[in-house]
Design a protein around this motif. Structure first.
Motif, mmCIF file in Angstrom:
data_model
loop_
_atom_site.group_PDB
_atom_site.id
_atom_site.type_symbol
_atom_site.label_atom_id
_atom_site.label_comp_id
_atom_site.label_asym_id
_atom_site.label_seq_id
_atom_site.Cartn_x
_atom_site.Cartn_y
_atom_site.Cartn_z
ATOM 1 N N GLY A 102 0.809 -1.221 0.000
ATOM 2 C CA GLY A 102 0.000 0.000 0.000
ATOM 3 C C GLY A 102 0.835 1.261 0.000
ATOM 4 N N MET A 103 1.959 1.200 -0.670
ATOM 5 C CA MET A 103 2.816 2.389 -0.795
ATOM 6 C C MET A 103 2.688 2.916 -2.213
ATOM 7 S SD MET A 103 6.876 2.791 0.003
ATOM 8 C CE MET A 103 7.496 1.560 -1.112
ATOM 9 N N LYS A 104 2.557 4.223 -2.333
ATOM 10 C CA LYS A 104 2.367 4.824 -3.648
ATOM 11 C C LYS A 104 3.723 5.089 -4.303
ATOM 12 C CE LYS A 104 -0.957 8.161 -5.386
ATOM 13 N NZ LYS A 104 -1.934 9.153 -4.899
ATOM 14 N N ILE A 105 3.811 4.795 -5.594
ATOM 15 C CA ILE A 105 4.996 5.197 -6.351
ATOM 16 C C ILE A 105 4.546 6.168 -7.432
ATOM 17 C CG2 ILE A 105 6.782 4.469 -7.994
ATOM 18 C CD1 ILE A 105 7.112 1.898 -6.536
ATOM 19 N N ILE A 106 5.220 7.287 -7.529
ATOM 20 C CA ILE A 106 4.990 8.211 -8.638
ATOM 21 C C ILE A 106 6.315 8.339 -9.352
ATOM 22 C CG2 ILE A 106 4.396 10.585 -9.269
ATOM 23 C CD1 ILE A 106 2.684 10.689 -6.713
ATOM 24 N N GLY A 107 6.403 7.776 -10.555
ATOM 25 C CA GLY A 107 7.674 7.791 -11.266
ATOM 26 C C GLY A 107 7.471 8.124 -12.720
ATOM 27 N N TRP A 108 8.526 7.988 -13.473
ATOM 28 C CA TRP A 108 8.436 8.271 -14.900
ATOM 29 C C TRP A 108 7.626 7.169 -15.570
ATOM 30 C CZ3 TRP A 108 9.203 12.682 -17.126
ATOM 31 C CH2 TRP A 108 9.245 12.745 -18.521
ATOM 32 N N HIS A 109 6.543 7.561 -16.263
ATOM 33 C CA HIS A 109 5.655 6.595 -16.926
ATOM 34 C C HIS A 109 4.981 5.649 -15.931
ATOM 35 C CE1 HIS A 109 6.824 8.032 -20.684
ATOM 36 N NE2 HIS A 109 7.684 7.131 -21.077
ATOM 37 N N TYR A 110 4.963 5.975 -14.651
ATOM 38 C CA TYR A 110 4.309 5.077 -13.698
ATOM 39 C C TYR A 110 3.601 5.868 -12.603
ATOM 40 C CZ TYR A 110 3.213 1.365 -10.570
ATOM 41 O OH TYR A 110 2.503 0.501 -9.789
ATOM 42 N N PRO A 111 2.397 5.502 -12.169
ATOM 43 C CA PRO A 111 1.540 4.484 -12.791
ATOM 44 C C PRO A 111 0.948 5.015 -14.101
ATOM 45 C CG PRO A 111 0.483 5.461 -10.854
ATOM 46 C CD PRO A 111 1.798 6.107 -10.975
ATOM 47 N N ALA A 112 0.395 4.105 -14.870
ATOM 48 C CA ALA A 112 0.020 4.470 -16.234
ATOM 49 C C ALA A 112 -1.066 5.537 -16.284
ATOM 50 C CB ALA A 112 -0.420 3.220 -16.989
ATOM 51 N N ARG A 113 -2.138 5.353 -15.536
ATOM 52 C CA ARG A 113 -3.303 6.201 -15.753
ATOM 53 C C ARG A 113 -3.307 7.490 -14.957
ATOM 54 N NH1 ARG A 113 -8.136 2.390 -17.635
ATOM 55 N NH2 ARG A 113 -6.688 0.834 -18.370
ATOM 56 N N GLY A 114 -2.808 8.534 -15.569
ATOM 57 C CA GLY A 114 -3.006 9.880 -15.033
ATOM 58 C C GLY A 114 -2.397 10.150 -13.673
ATOM 59 N N GLU A 115 -1.469 9.310 -13.221
ATOM 60 C CA GLU A 115 -0.881 9.619 -11.920
ATOM 61 C C GLU A 115 0.641 9.538 -11.974
ATOM 62 O OE1 GLU A 115 -2.793 9.322 -8.120
ATOM 63 O OE2 GLU A 115 -3.547 7.389 -8.840
ATOM 64 N N SER A 116 1.187 9.461 -13.173
ATOM 65 C CA SER A 116 2.638 9.392 -13.305
ATOM 66 C C SER A 116 3.235 10.769 -13.084
ATOM 67 C CB SER A 116 3.002 8.888 -14.695
ATOM 68 O OG SER A 116 2.585 9.841 -15.648
ATOM 69 N N LEU A 117 4.549 10.801 -12.909
ATOM 70 C CA LEU A 117 5.245 12.060 -12.682
ATOM 71 C C LEU A 117 4.963 13.048 -13.800
ATOM 72 C CD1 LEU A 117 7.405 13.298 -10.701
ATOM 73 C CD2 LEU A 117 9.074 12.742 -12.450
ATOM 74 N N GLU A 118 5.093 12.584 -15.056
ATOM 75 C CA GLU A 118 4.907 13.519 -16.169
ATOM 76 C C GLU A 118 3.465 14.007 -16.248
ATOM 77 O OE1 GLU A 118 5.774 10.413 -16.391
ATOM 78 O OE2 GLU A 118 5.004 9.389 -18.161
ATOM 79 N N HIS A 119 2.524 13.164 -15.806
ATOM 80 C CA HIS A 119 1.137 13.611 -15.809
ATOM 81 C C HIS A 119 0.929 14.775 -14.831
ATOM 82 C CE1 HIS A 119 -3.224 13.474 -16.105
ATOM 83 N NE2 HIS A 119 -3.199 13.702 -14.809
ATOM 84 N N TYR A 120 1.456 14.608 -13.621
ATOM 85 C CA TYR A 120 1.337 15.685 -12.628
ATOM 86 C C TYR A 120 1.899 16.989 -13.174
ATOM 87 C CZ TYR A 120 -0.313 12.989 -8.639
ATOM 88 O OH TYR A 120 -1.081 12.247 -7.793
ATOM 89 N N ILE A 121 3.006 16.885 -13.876
ATOM 90 C CA ILE A 121 3.666 18.082 -14.399
ATOM 91 C C ILE A 121 2.913 18.647 -15.597
ATOM 92 C CG2 ILE A 121 5.785 18.924 -15.493
ATOM 93 C CD1 ILE A 121 7.249 16.678 -13.842
ATOM 94 N N GLU A 122 2.602 17.759 -16.543
ATOM 95 C CA GLU A 122 2.045 18.231 -17.815
ATOM 96 C C GLU A 122 0.628 18.757 -17.690
ATOM 97 O OE1 GLU A 122 2.729 14.626 -19.945
ATOM 98 O OE2 GLU A 122 4.746 15.222 -20.595
ATOM 99 N N SER A 123 -0.186 18.114 -16.851
ATOM 100 C CA SER A 123 -1.591 18.521 -16.882
ATOM 101 C C SER A 123 -1.808 19.903 -16.277
ATOM 102 C CB SER A 123 -2.479 17.470 -16.234
ATOM 103 O OG SER A 123 -2.026 17.203 -14.948
#
Lengths: 282, 282
Positions: free
Chosen positions: B199-220
């Motif tokens: 139950g630990m969250k990972i936010i990384g490059w291309h992970y997780p796939a749906r709208g919660e990845s690092l690039e998503h947080y930045i880009e949106s």
């Protein structure tokens, strides 16, 4: 205090440079204790302490002090001179941590543990690579080895944390009693505090103090690594490593002829190696 | 299958070399998805996909493909060309992980989190250095940042393990809801599996796939780092870092004159920087 007396008292502090680069006061007590540990009497240790202390200069490295000490010891007792090089000999096991694991397995076996090294086993969540699994009297231990080739590197809190988390994931499935962190260097204060608090054992260089440190395990049964012997150059060191011979003690199982044959050595090399191993056990 | 058809089908596989050195098949779908993510339509992405694919050669590096793509994009749409350099721009935040923490704090703030970075706090057993503490809606998160300046390095199981053990030591005292591992690269399969299981969250490059990845947080929310702008050379990059300006967006708060004064830039540099930041937000 006047300026004069302050400057005088300053002159009485001998600063030395540790492998980590840290500058600390030379501690005669610790130094002499390390001599007693390899077999000198209190009086002999004090004598060498005097001799070495007069020869020190400001900010000298511990490496240099080790060299000077070995030179002095060689004149008095060859066996003790060899033993005094233990920390450096362990550093020569490397570069891969893999060899430290194999050596530590051999040490633990001598204490009656059944050991397996480099095991891939599943925990509750994931597969882990466990450095050593050691079993004795129906108690099973998960041992994480942390090997540094730089004597100044300390095993830090992160190492203690991931070792414990690994133990948590594995313990129920494999019935591990305790996690153990084995390291050839010092540990940071935080790593030690965490381990104590969580009931995790650390066996490291000079730690814990009373009879359970890495060097104690090695010295009290004379389980020195073969790399401690003066005749073991890099080439011979590699041959023993590749042939899974880690303890100097194990050389005594061979005749010079058989040793030379098995490890592709010249016979005069084999004779000398066995002789050095005998001196070490004396 | 005959030898001929086997060799023919082999010719259709285009191997590329990833930053990790790994050789993998070039995946048009993933490639085109990355173009859509920065703002191209499906059709536009497919067109550029065709163009680039024809220009590839065996074992070309992903770095080289990125360069080629940016060149093609620049001709079509400058804003999208800049955005396409996000991964590299994050690598330019370094070398110290400290700057990644500050940048991630700025990103989280834009999502309404109250953040503190680089906090030394006590757990049940020891003191820990927590990279970011983020709080929103009365929920508090312990965030461990793992920053790699080598794009090929993955955050591995050990990182996930020590992050979780740190969380365990801290959670009760500080009322943390969840541990989060934030990283600018990929994670290993084992790290991801462990995190999911615990139950630990990972936010990384291309992970997780749906709208919660690092690039998503930045880009949106267009929270690009200032190092993404073409005019930000190493010297200017350092000036912004030292002055705690991490988001390109924040340049828009300044007039050229004030920006030049505050960060010791030439006025024509300030004008260009602000213009580039405007293009990026368009």
């Amino acid at each position: 205090m006047t300026c004069v007396s302050r400057s005088l008292s300053y002159n009485y502090v001998m600063l030395i440079t540790k492998a980590s680069g840290e500058k600390v006061e030379f501690d005669r007590k610790i130094y002499e204790a390390s001599l007693q540990r390899v077999g000198l009497t209190v009086e002999e240790a004090r004598q060498i302490g005097n001799e070495i202390y007069q020869d020190l200069h400001s900010e000298i490295s511990t490496e240099k002090i080790l060299e000077k000490t070995q030179k002095v010891l060689k004149r008095k007792n060859q066996s003790i001179a060899i033993k005094y090089g233990l920390k450096k000999a362990i550093m020569r096991l490397g570069p891969a941590g893999y060899y430290f694991e194999k050596y530590m397995s051999a040490v633990l076996s001598a204490y009656g543990y059944k050991t397996k090294y480099n095991q891939f086993i599943y925990g509750r969540c994931v597969q882990h690579e466990v450095d050593i699994i050691a079993e004795r009297d129906r108690e099973k231990f998960m041992i994480e080895c942390k090997y540094h080739t730089n004597p100044g590197r300390k095993s830090d809190l992160k190492v203690a944390l991931y070792t414990y988390a690994r133990f948590l994931d594995l313990k129920d499935k494999h019935n591990f009693k305790e996690p153990v962190l084995m390291t050839n260097t010092l540990c940071t204060t935080e790593a030690i505090r965490y381990a104590k608090c969580m009931g995790m054992k650390i066996i490291g260089w000079h730690y814990p103090a009373r009879g359970e440190s890495l060097e104690h395990y090695i010295e009290s049964k004379k389980l020195y690594p073969v790399s401690i012997l003066g005749s073991v150059n890099n080439q011979i060191n590699k041959k023993f490593r590749d042939g899974n011979l880690f303890l100097a003690l194990d050389l005594l199982k061979y005749t010079p002829k058989r040793l030379a044959k098995k490890f592709h050595l010249k016979e005069h090399q084999a004779v000398r190696l066995i002789k050095e191993a005998q001196i070490l056990q004396s």
